[in-house]
Motif scaffolding. Structure first.
Motif, PDB file in Angstrom:
ATOM      1  N   GLU A 188     -37.395  67.325 -33.927  1.00  0.00           N
ATOM      2  CA  GLU A 188     -37.986  65.991 -34.112  1.00  0.00           C
ATOM      3  C   GLU A 188     -36.987  64.886 -33.792  1.00  0.00           C
ATOM      4  O   GLU A 188     -37.363  63.826 -33.309  1.00  0.00           O
ATOM      5  N   VAL A 189     -35.709  65.131 -34.053  1.00  0.00           N
ATOM      6  CA  VAL A 189     -34.681  64.121 -33.796  1.00  0.00           C
ATOM      7  C   VAL A 189     -34.457  63.965 -32.291  1.00  0.00           C
ATOM      8  O   VAL A 189     -33.953  62.947 -31.831  1.00  0.00           O
ATOM      9  N   ARG A 190     -34.878  64.950 -31.527  1.00  0.00           N
ATOM     10  CA  ARG A 190     -34.718  64.892 -30.075  1.00  0.00           C
ATOM     11  C   ARG A 190     -35.879  64.184 -29.381  1.00  0.00           C
ATOM     12  O   ARG A 190     -35.907  64.078 -28.169  1.00  0.00           O
ATOM     13  N   ARG A 205     -34.232  59.164 -30.637  1.00  0.00           N
ATOM     14  CA  ARG A 205     -33.207  59.009 -29.595  1.00  0.00           C
ATOM     15  C   ARG A 205     -32.976  57.537 -29.274  1.00  0.00           C
ATOM     16  O   ARG A 205     -31.848  57.128 -29.015  1.00  0.00           O
ATOM     17  N   GLN A 206     -34.024  56.717 -29.328  1.00  0.00           N
ATOM     18  CA  GLN A 206     -33.861  55.280 -29.090  1.00  0.00           C
ATOM     19  C   GLN A 206     -33.056  54.647 -30.219  1.00  0.00           C
ATOM     20  O   GLN A 206     -32.213  53.782 -29.979  1.00  0.00           O
ATOM     21  N   VAL A 207     -33.296  55.093 -31.448  1.00  0.00           N
ATOM     22  CA  VAL A 207     -32.515  54.590 -32.587  1.00  0.00           C
ATOM     23  C   VAL A 207     -31.039  54.945 -32.395  1.00  0.00           C
ATOM     24  O   VAL A 207     -30.156  54.105 -32.622  1.00  0.00           O
ATOM     25  N   ILE A 208     -30.757  56.169 -31.964  1.00  0.00           N
ATOM     26  CA  ILE A 208     -29.373  56.590 -31.727  1.00  0.00           C
ATOM     27  C   ILE A 208     -28.741  55.738 -30.630  1.00  0.00           C
ATOM     28  O   ILE A 208     -27.603  55.283 -30.765  1.00  0.00           O
ATOM     29  N   THR A 209     -29.491  55.488 -29.565  1.00  0.00           N
ATOM     30  CA  THR A 209     -28.997  54.635 -28.477  1.00  0.00           C
ATOM     31  C   THR A 209     -28.688  53.232 -28.992  1.00  0.00           C
ATOM     32  O   THR A 209     -27.643  52.663 -28.678  1.00  0.00           O
ATOM     33  N   ASP A 210     -29.584  52.682 -29.798  1.00  0.00           N
ATOM     34  CA  ASP A 210     -29.360  51.347 -30.371  1.00  0.00           C
ATOM     35  C   ASP A 210     -28.114  51.335 -31.258  1.00  0.00           C
ATOM     36  O   ASP A 210     -27.323  50.386 -31.211  1.00  0.00           O
ATOM     37  N   LEU A 211     -27.934  52.372 -32.057  1.00  0.00           N
ATOM     38  CA  LEU A 211     -26.745  52.446 -32.910  1.00  0.00           C
ATOM     39  C   LEU A 211     -25.472  52.518 -32.073  1.00  0.00           C
ATOM     40  O   LEU A 211     -24.466  51.877 -32.412  1.00  0.00           O
ATOM     41  N   LEU A 212     -25.509  53.252 -30.975  1.00  0.00           N
ATOM     42  CA  LEU A 212     -24.345  53.322 -30.091  1.00  0.00           C
ATOM     43  C   LEU A 212     -24.006  51.942 -29.530  1.00  0.00           C
ATOM     44  O   LEU A 212     -22.833  51.576 -29.435  1.00  0.00           O
ATOM     45  N   ARG A 270     -24.608  63.473 -28.622  1.00  0.00           N
ATOM     46  CA  ARG A 270     -24.442  64.619 -27.721  1.00  0.00           C
ATOM     47  C   ARG A 270     -25.439  65.734 -28.049  1.00  0.00           C
ATOM     48  O   ARG A 270     -26.050  66.316 -27.155  1.00  0.00           O
ATOM     49  N   ARG A 271     -25.597  66.035 -29.327  1.00  0.00           N
ATOM     50  CA  ARG A 271     -26.503  67.111 -29.731  1.00  0.00           C
ATOM     51  C   ARG A 271     -27.953  66.809 -29.389  1.00  0.00           C
ATOM     52  O   ARG A 271     -28.742  67.721 -29.141  1.00  0.00           O
ATOM     53  N   THR A 272     -28.317  65.537 -29.376  1.00  0.00           N
ATOM     54  CA  THR A 272     -29.699  65.153 -29.110  1.00  0.00           C
ATOM     55  C   THR A 272     -29.939  64.772 -27.656  1.00  0.00           C
ATOM     56  O   THR A 272     -31.055  64.430 -27.288  1.00  0.00           O
ATOM     57  N   GLY A 273     -28.896  64.804 -26.848  1.00  0.00           N
ATOM     58  CA  GLY A 273     -29.053  64.520 -25.424  1.00  0.00           C
ATOM     59  C   GLY A 273     -29.033  63.057 -25.053  1.00  0.00           C
ATOM     60  O   GLY A 273     -29.446  62.686 -23.962  1.00  0.00           O
ATOM     61  N   VAL A 274     -28.523  62.220 -25.945  1.00  0.00           N
ATOM     62  CA  VAL A 274     -28.397  60.790 -25.647  1.00  0.00           C
ATOM     63  C   VAL A 274     -27.138  60.562 -24.842  1.00  0.00           C
ATOM     64  O   VAL A 274     -26.068  61.070 -25.195  1.00  0.00           O
ATOM     65  N   ALA A 275     -27.261  59.816 -23.763  1.00  0.00           N
ATOM     66  CA  ALA A 275     -26.096  59.552 -22.887  1.00  0.00           C
ATOM     67  C   ALA A 275     -25.088  58.671 -23.611  1.00  0.00           C
ATOM     68  O   ALA A 275     -25.443  57.682 -24.240  1.00  0.00           O
ATOM     69  N   ILE A 276     -23.837  59.079 -23.503  1.00  0.00           N
ATOM     70  CA  ILE A 276     -22.728  58.309 -24.082  1.00  0.00           C
ATOM     71  C   ILE A 276     -21.899  57.782 -22.933  1.00  0.00           C
ATOM     72  O   ILE A 276     -21.498  58.530 -22.063  1.00  0.00           O
ATOM     73  N   TRP A 277     -21.665  56.499 -22.941  1.00  0.00           N
ATOM     74  CA  TRP A 277     -20.874  55.872 -21.882  1.00  0.00           C
ATOM     75  C   TRP A 277     -19.466  55.620 -22.398  1.00  0.00           C
ATOM     76  O   TRP A 277     -19.259  55.551 -23.605  1.00  0.00           O
ATOM     77  N   PRO A 278     -18.522  55.468 -21.503  1.00  0.00           N
ATOM     78  CA  PRO A 278     -17.125  55.262 -21.930  1.00  0.00           C
ATOM     79  C   PRO A 278     -16.902  53.982 -22.691  1.00  0.00           C
ATOM     80  O   PRO A 278     -17.657  53.116 -22.748  1.00  0.00           O
TER      81      PRO A 278
END
Length: 52
Positions: free
Chosen positions: A14-16, A21-28, A44-52
């Motif tokens: 469900e977290v994926r 995933r949008q919430v995780i992106t917003d938090l990042l 990373r575990r949910t497949g959200v892209a992490i930028w440098p």
């Protein structure tokens, strides 16, 4: 962040989904100083892209 981690333990698939995933992106985007412990690992575990 805590709610997402608990949700991941209870129902990892469900977290994926798009909403969490949008919430995780917003938090990042908002966590400029890296104060949310475990956020990058969760992304990373949910497949959200992490930028440098």
């Amino acid at each position: 962040m805590r709610a997402l981690l608990v949700a991941e333990k209870i129902a990892p698939s469900e977290v994926r989904r798009t909403g969490p995933r949008q919430v995780i992106t917003d938090l990042l985007h908002r966590d400029h100083h890296g104060k949310l412990s475990g956020l990058h690992a969760l992304a990373r575990r949910t497949g959200v892209a992490i930028w440098p």
